[in-house]
Scaffold this motif. Structure first.
Motif, PDB file in Angstrom:
ATOM      1  N   THR A 100       0.844  -1.202   0.000  1.00 29.48           N
ATOM      2  CA  THR A 100       0.000   0.000   0.000  1.00 29.48           C
ATOM      3  C   THR A 100       0.876   1.249   0.000  1.00 29.48           C
ATOM      4  N   ARG A 101       0.483   2.225  -0.834  1.00 34.03           N
ATOM      5  CA  ARG A 101       1.260   3.460  -0.984  1.00 34.03           C
ATOM      6  C   ARG A 101       0.301   4.627  -1.201  1.00 34.03           C
ATOM      7  N   PRO A 102       0.745   5.837  -0.795  1.00 27.79           N
ATOM      8  CA  PRO A 102      -0.090   7.001  -1.085  1.00 27.79           C
ATOM      9  C   PRO A 102      -0.195   7.207  -2.596  1.00 27.79           C
ATOM     10  N   GLY A 103      -1.386   7.476  -3.091  1.00 25.57           N
ATOM     11  CA  GLY A 103      -1.592   7.750  -4.515  1.00 25.57           C
ATOM     12  C   GLY A 103      -2.299   9.091  -4.695  1.00 25.57           C
ATOM     13  N   LEU A 104      -2.219   9.652  -5.892  1.00 27.15           N
ATOM     14  CA  LEU A 104      -2.788  10.980  -6.168  1.00 27.15           C
ATOM     15  C   LEU A 104      -2.362  11.948  -5.064  1.00 27.15           C
ATOM     16  N   VAL A 105      -1.052  12.118  -4.970  1.00 26.17           N
ATOM     17  CA  VAL A 105      -0.476  12.842  -3.829  1.00 26.17           C
ATOM     18  C   VAL A 105       0.600  13.805  -4.346  1.00 26.17           C
ATOM     19  N   PRO A 106       0.732  15.001  -3.763  1.00 24.16           N
ATOM     20  CA  PRO A 106       1.813  15.901  -4.172  1.00 24.16           C
ATOM     21  C   PRO A 106       3.188  15.265  -3.931  1.00 24.16           C
ATOM     22  N   LEU A 107       4.134  15.582  -4.821  1.00 23.43           N
ATOM     23  CA  LEU A 107       5.491  15.046  -4.669  1.00 23.43           C
ATOM     24  C   LEU A 107       6.394  16.111  -4.042  1.00 23.43           C
ATOM     25  N   VAL A 108       7.343  15.670  -3.230  1.00 22.10           N
ATOM     26  CA  VAL A 108       8.248  16.626  -2.576  1.00 22.10           C
ATOM     27  C   VAL A 108       9.675  16.370  -3.067  1.00 22.10           C
ATOM     28  N   ALA A 147       0.024  21.587 -13.762  1.00 24.96           N
ATOM     29  CA  ALA A 147       0.851  21.261 -12.595  1.00 24.96           C
ATOM     30  C   ALA A 147       1.091  22.561 -11.835  1.00 24.96           C
ATOM     31  N   LEU A 148       1.531  22.419 -10.597  1.00 22.65           N
ATOM     32  CA  LEU A 148       1.645  23.589  -9.727  1.00 22.65           C
ATOM     33  C   LEU A 148       2.855  23.417  -8.820  1.00 22.65           C
ATOM     34  N   PHE A 149       3.691  24.454  -8.735  1.00 24.32           N
ATOM     35  CA  PHE A 149       4.783  24.413  -7.757  1.00 24.32           C
ATOM     36  C   PHE A 149       4.217  24.735  -6.376  1.00 24.32           C
ATOM     37  N   THR A 150       4.648  23.970  -5.377  1.00 27.65           N
ATOM     38  CA  THR A 150       4.249  24.230  -3.995  1.00 27.65           C
ATOM     39  C   THR A 150       5.518  24.594  -3.225  1.00 27.65           C
ATOM     40  N   GLY A 185       7.354  21.261  -3.292  1.00 28.52           N
ATOM     41  CA  GLY A 185       7.605  20.513  -4.528  1.00 28.52           C
ATOM     42  C   GLY A 185       6.576  20.784  -5.595  1.00 28.52           C
ATOM     43  N   LEU A 186       5.909  19.709  -6.027  1.00 28.11           N
ATOM     44  CA  LEU A 186       4.986  19.822  -7.152  1.00 28.11           C
ATOM     45  C   LEU A 186       3.646  19.186  -6.841  1.00 28.11           C
ATOM     46  N   SER A 187       2.588  19.830  -7.303  1.00 32.28           N
ATOM     47  CA  SER A 187       1.249  19.262  -7.175  1.00 32.28           C
ATOM     48  C   SER A 187       0.490  19.565  -8.465  1.00 32.28           C
ATOM     49  N   GLY A 188      -0.834  19.582  -8.378  1.00 34.62           N
ATOM     50  CA  GLY A 188      -1.649  19.810  -9.580  1.00 34.62           C
ATOM     51  C   GLY A 188      -1.962  18.479 -10.241  1.00 34.62           C
ATOM     52  N   PRO A 189      -3.050  18.437 -11.046  1.00 36.55           N
ATOM     53  CA  PRO A 189      -3.535  17.165 -11.589  1.00 36.55           C
ATOM     54  C   PRO A 189      -2.473  16.313 -12.289  1.00 36.55           C
ATOM     55  N   ALA A 190      -1.628  16.921 -13.136  1.00 36.71           N
ATOM     56  CA  ALA A 190      -0.660  16.107 -13.888  1.00 36.71           C
ATOM     57  C   ALA A 190       0.294  15.381 -12.934  1.00 36.71           C
ATOM     58  N   VAL A 191       0.703  16.075 -11.884  1.00 32.95           N
ATOM     59  CA  VAL A 191       1.667  15.489 -10.942  1.00 32.95           C
ATOM     60  C   VAL A 191       0.969  14.470 -10.030  1.00 32.95           C
ATOM     61  N   LEU A 192      -0.264  14.778  -9.613  1.00 28.45           N
ATOM     62  CA  LEU A 192      -1.006  13.803  -8.799  1.00 28.45           C
ATOM     63  C   LEU A 192      -1.153  12.493  -9.575  1.00 28.45           C
ATOM     64  N   GLN A 193      -1.470  12.621 -10.874  1.00 27.20           N
ATOM     65  CA  GLN A 193      -1.629  11.403 -11.688  1.00 27.20           C
ATOM     66  C   GLN A 193      -0.340  10.578 -11.717  1.00 27.20           C
TER      67      GLN A 193
END
Ligand SMILES: Cc1cc2nc3c(=O)[nH]c(=O)nc-3n(C[C@H](O)[C@H](O)[C@H](O)COP(=O)(O)OP(=O)(O)OC[C@H]3O[C@@H](n4cnc5c(N)ncnc54)[C@H](O)[C@@H]3O)c2cc1C
Length: 387
Positions: free
Chosen positions: A184-192, A224-227, A230-238
């Protein structure tokens, strides 16, 4: 004594309870939360992206990519859309086939609750289930006593957002009854990111851009979105659902255009322009400036080799996530109860008669875009019609 005890009054549990009760089963629906369907209410920014117009098995991640097919065909997105339309719930397509309520996610929850109430589901909220055992029937231990049922449905979801009551209960019980659990792993999650990459991104926090984000063979064209981490937004969550520690991701910052050809064309047309200014024509200005921080270059003075290197950054920007924001921020849990032990037609355990697992607890994870709710509806229907 009930025919069926369903543990978890989320999307899957509610729909399964209504479906089985309408078929004449005596159903008790248990949840430790005081209110049902908490994730439905917060989903889709409060408007619930309840399904997608275009649902295919390819939109789901699982150790067995074929497993979801039968349930998705048995109760499709069109079946759920027909239910929503029959209730007069107004909805719209936002983009990429994603269907949202015009009003509020409350309408979807209200529909499911009305179905449960009118069918006669016995709903017991604020009741935590701690253990399940099986003799002739299933004995479900709760903090306020025991419930007995001929069949049990595990619908307690995954590990995402523990603050909202997520637990690993379905996995614990599945293991107890001999079912395997995939990682089990986090999915659809912002990357750091760490180190220089993080410092670089911090300066861009809040900048959004259109991209094709990819990880291995999986690629998504979205925003995508810089946070600040790191990165978030739909493309990165996918792509986060495909990412693993140690793997890189890539961003094409100029989707479907050849950045080198663009730069050559600009070099010919505006030789006195600065590279930063030229890049600002195709990228958000802050991102354009951050990509070439030291360059005060006039494009006409740059050798084509240097333009090629810049173009490579734009069309094929390689990044190395150090991790993700974890289950606290993940929309879903990838992995779960191994489908090898379940019937794809009914969601019943192959080995333990009367034990069913549905929804996010199963190792079937949808893309962003309404697919996870569609899996909840389809798997709940499969079990609800079989019990
Ligand atoms: C912020 C956010 C937004 C989302 N937006 C969307 C979207 O727009 N579209 C989409 O398709 N998907 C979306 N998702 C994913 C979607 O919400 C889930 O995939 C879906 O809710 C899974 O349904 P489920 O019934 O399997 O589990 P859940 O909805 O998680 O329900 C599980 C239930 O089990 C209960 N429970 C847990 N442990 C116990 C226990 N021991 N005893 C009793 N009860 C227990 C919980 O309280 C909960 O009510 C979103 C998720 C999040 C977090």
């Amino acid at each position: 004594m009930f025919d069926v005890a369903i543990i978890g009054a989320g999307a899957a549990g509610l729909f399964c309870a209504a479906t089985a009760t309408k078929r004449g089963r005596r159903v008790v629906l248990l949840d430790h939360a005081a209110e049902p369907g908490a994730k439905i209410l917060i989903s889709g920014g409060g408007r619930c992206n309840f399904t997608n117009l275009d649902v295919r098995p390819e939109n789901f991640i699982s150790k067995n990519p074929h497993f979801c097919k039968s349930a998705l065909a048995g109760f499709s997105q069109h079946d759920f859309i027909a239910m929503v339309a029959a209730r007069g719930i107004a909805y719209h397509e936002k983009r990429l086939g994603q269907l949202f309520c015009d009003g509020s996610a409350r309408e979807i929850l209200a529909m499911l609750m009305e179905d449960c109430t009118s069918a006669g589901v016995e709903m017991q909220l604020g009741r935590r289930t701690s253990d399940i055992s099986k003799a002739d029937s299933f004995r479900i231990e709760t903090d306020t006593g025991m419930v007995e049922a001929s069949a049990v449905v595990l619908a307690t979801g995954g590990l995402s957002i523990p603050k909202m009551g997520a637990t690993g209960f379905a996995y614990e019980m599945a293991k107890k009854f001999g079912l395997a659990i995939t990682e089990t792993r986090p999915g659809l999650v912002p990357l750091v990111f760490a180190g220089e990459e993080q410092t670089w991104m911090q300066g861009l926090s809040g900048v959004s851009f259109e991209t094709v984000a990819s990880c291995g063979k999986a690629a998504f064209r979205e925003n995508a979105l810089f946070t600040h981490r790191g990165l978030s937004g739909p493309a990165v969550l996918q792509v986060s659902s495909y990412w693993r520690e140690g793997k890189g991701i890539r961003l094409d910052l100029l989707p479907e255009q050849n950045a080198y050809e663009f730069l050559l064309e600009r070099k010919a047309a505006r030789p006195r322009a600065e590279l930063k200014t030229v890049l600002s024509e195709i990228l958000p200005a802050r991102l354009a400036h951050a990509l070439v921080p030291l360059a005060n270059h006039v494009i006409g003075d740059m050798p084509n080799k240097a333009l090629k290197n810049t173009a490579e950054l734009i069309n094929n920007f390689a990044l190395h996530p150090s991790g993700s924001e974890g289950f606290a921020k993940a929309e879903v849990t990838c992995g779960g109860v191994d489908t090898a032990g379940l019937s794809s037609k009914t969601m019943e355990s192959r080995a333990v008669k009367g034990l069913y697992v549905i929804g996010e607890a199963v190792d079937v994870t949808g893309w962003l875009g309404g697919y996870n709710f569609q899996w909840a509806w389809s798997s709940a229907w499969a079990a609800g019609m079989a019990i």
